[in-house]
Design a protein around this motif. Structure first.
Motif, PDB file in Angstrom:
ATOM      1  N   ASP A  96      -3.993  11.941  13.489  1.00  0.00           N
ATOM      2  CA  ASP A  96      -3.784  10.484  13.444  1.00  0.00           C
ATOM      3  C   ASP A  96      -4.890   9.821  12.641  1.00  0.00           C
ATOM      4  OD1 ASP A  96      -1.605  10.855  15.342  1.00  0.00           O
ATOM      5  OD2 ASP A  96      -3.085  10.500  16.935  1.00  0.00           O
ATOM      6  N   ILE A  97      -6.195  10.344  12.520  1.00  0.00           N
ATOM      7  CA  ILE A  97      -6.830   9.645  11.605  1.00  0.00           C
ATOM      8  C   ILE A  97      -6.642  10.046  10.274  1.00  0.00           C
ATOM      9  CG2 ILE A  97      -9.503   9.687  10.858  1.00  0.00           C
ATOM     10  CD1 ILE A  97     -10.335  10.026  14.009  1.00  0.00           C
ATOM     11  N   ARG A  98      -6.198  11.155   9.751  1.00  0.00           N
ATOM     12  CA  ARG A  98      -5.924  11.409   8.642  1.00  0.00           C
ATOM     13  C   ARG A  98      -4.641  10.605   8.260  1.00  0.00           C
ATOM     14  NH1 ARG A  98      -6.239  16.957  10.446  1.00  0.00           N
ATOM     15  NH2 ARG A  98      -4.111  17.093  10.176  1.00  0.00           N
ATOM     16  N   GLU A  99      -3.733  10.478   9.124  1.00  0.00           N
ATOM     17  CA  GLU A  99      -2.495   9.798   8.688  1.00  0.00           C
ATOM     18  C   GLU A  99      -2.615   8.075   8.540  1.00  0.00           C
ATOM     19  OE1 GLU A  99       1.020   8.742  11.261  1.00  0.00           O
ATOM     20  OE2 GLU A  99       1.446  10.671  10.456  1.00  0.00           O
ATOM     21  N   SER A 100      -3.594   7.433   9.288  1.00  0.00           N
ATOM     22  CA  SER A 100      -4.157   6.164   9.012  1.00  0.00           C
ATOM     23  C   SER A 100      -4.854   5.759   7.801  1.00  0.00           C
ATOM     24  CB  SER A 100      -4.965   5.863  10.287  1.00  0.00           C
ATOM     25  OG  SER A 100      -5.555   4.518  10.114  1.00  0.00           O
ATOM     26  N   ALA A 101      -5.691   7.139   7.267  1.00  0.00           N
ATOM     27  CA  ALA A 101      -6.206   6.692   5.984  1.00  0.00           C
ATOM     28  C   ALA A 101      -5.361   6.989   4.811  1.00  0.00           C
ATOM     29  CB  ALA A 101      -7.211   7.852   5.744  1.00  0.00           C
ATOM     30  N   ALA A 102      -4.133   7.539   5.120  1.00  0.00           N
ATOM     31  CA  ALA A 102      -3.091   7.525   4.037  1.00  0.00           C
ATOM     32  C   ALA A 102      -2.376   6.338   3.908  1.00  0.00           C
ATOM     33  CB  ALA A 102      -2.055   8.748   4.211  1.00  0.00           C
ATOM     34  N   ILE A 103      -2.005   5.983   5.134  1.00  0.00           N
ATOM     35  CA  ILE A 103      -1.396   4.499   5.301  1.00  0.00           C
ATOM     36  C   ILE A 103      -2.141   3.578   4.483  1.00  0.00           C
ATOM     37  CG2 ILE A 103      -0.334   2.948   6.907  1.00  0.00           C
ATOM     38  CD1 ILE A 103       0.317   5.290   8.565  1.00  0.00           C
ATOM     39  N   ARG A 104      -3.345   3.380   4.936  1.00  0.00           N
ATOM     40  CA  ARG A 104      -4.371   2.513   4.222  1.00  0.00           C
ATOM     41  C   ARG A 104      -4.371   2.617   2.579  1.00  0.00           C
ATOM     42  NH1 ARG A 104      -9.517   1.969   8.089  1.00  0.00           N
ATOM     43  NH2 ARG A 104      -8.427   0.854   9.982  1.00  0.00           N
ATOM     44  N   LEU A 105      -4.241   3.881   2.101  1.00  0.00           N
ATOM     45  CA  LEU A 105      -4.232   4.003   0.898  1.00  0.00           C
ATOM     46  C   LEU A 105      -3.029   3.520   0.185  1.00  0.00           C
ATOM     47  CD1 LEU A 105      -5.620   7.699   0.177  1.00  0.00           C
ATOM     48  CD2 LEU A 105      -6.732   5.357  -0.652  1.00  0.00           C
ATOM     49  N   LEU A 106      -1.859   3.771   0.813  1.00  0.00           N
ATOM     50  CA  LEU A 106      -0.511   3.393   0.331  1.00  0.00           C
ATOM     51  C   LEU A 106      -0.477   1.931   0.308  1.00  0.00           C
ATOM     52  CD1 LEU A 106       1.753   5.878   2.298  1.00  0.00           C
ATOM     53  CD2 LEU A 106       0.899   5.924  -0.056  1.00  0.00           C
ATOM     54  N   ASP A 107      -1.020   1.246   1.263  1.00  0.00           N
ATOM     55  CA  ASP A 107      -1.152  -0.239   1.217  1.00  0.00           C
ATOM     56  C   ASP A 107      -1.754  -0.911   0.100  1.00  0.00           C
ATOM     57  OD1 ASP A 107       0.088  -0.348   3.773  1.00  0.00           O
ATOM     58  OD2 ASP A 107      -1.880  -0.695   4.719  1.00  0.00           O
ATOM     59  N   LEU A 108      -2.746   0.103  -0.789  1.00  0.00           N
ATOM     60  CA  LEU A 108      -3.434  -0.476  -1.765  1.00  0.00           C
ATOM     61  C   LEU A 108      -2.621  -0.505  -3.173  1.00  0.00           C
ATOM     62  CD1 LEU A 108      -6.971   0.968  -1.099  1.00  0.00           C
ATOM     63  CD2 LEU A 108      -6.121  -1.291  -1.045  1.00  0.00           C
ATOM     64  N   GLY A 109      -1.489   0.390  -2.849  1.00  0.00           N
ATOM     65  CA  GLY A 109      -0.431   0.596  -4.018  1.00  0.00           C
ATOM     66  C   GLY A 109      -0.972   1.546  -5.015  1.00  0.00           C
TER      67      GLY A 109
END
Length: 80
Positions: free
Chosen positions: A23-36
């Motif tokens: 879940d922590i890895r996935e959350s980090a990935a989603i935050r990265l995607l938010d940066l575009g």
């Protein structure tokens, strides 16, 4: 992104891909995607990391960003 410049923040998120908690890895990935698309160069660099979790989430993130032109060749080279 408190207290970090953007490059350090991105690097910290990518490093989080090695966390034992999915879940922590996935959350980090989603935050990265938010940066575009600005994270693509950092992700391309992470393709060569020694930790397979980092490489796995890096490839997934690149796929989600959808910039096949910029990402496909480096992903293929990393697999060889």
């Amino acid at each position: 992104m408190t207290g970090l410049n953007k490059a350090d923040y991105i690097a910290k998120l990518i490093a989080t891909f090695s966390n034992v908690n999915h879940d922590i890895r996935e959350s980090a990935a989603i935050r990265l995607l938010d940066l575009g698309a600005e994270v693509i160069p950092y992700l391309l660099e992470a393709l060569h990391h020694t930790d397979w979790h980092i490489r796995q989430y890096t490839v997934w993130s690149l796929g989600q960003l959808g910039d096949i032109q910029q990402s496909l060749e480096p992903v293929i080279n990393a697999l060889n």
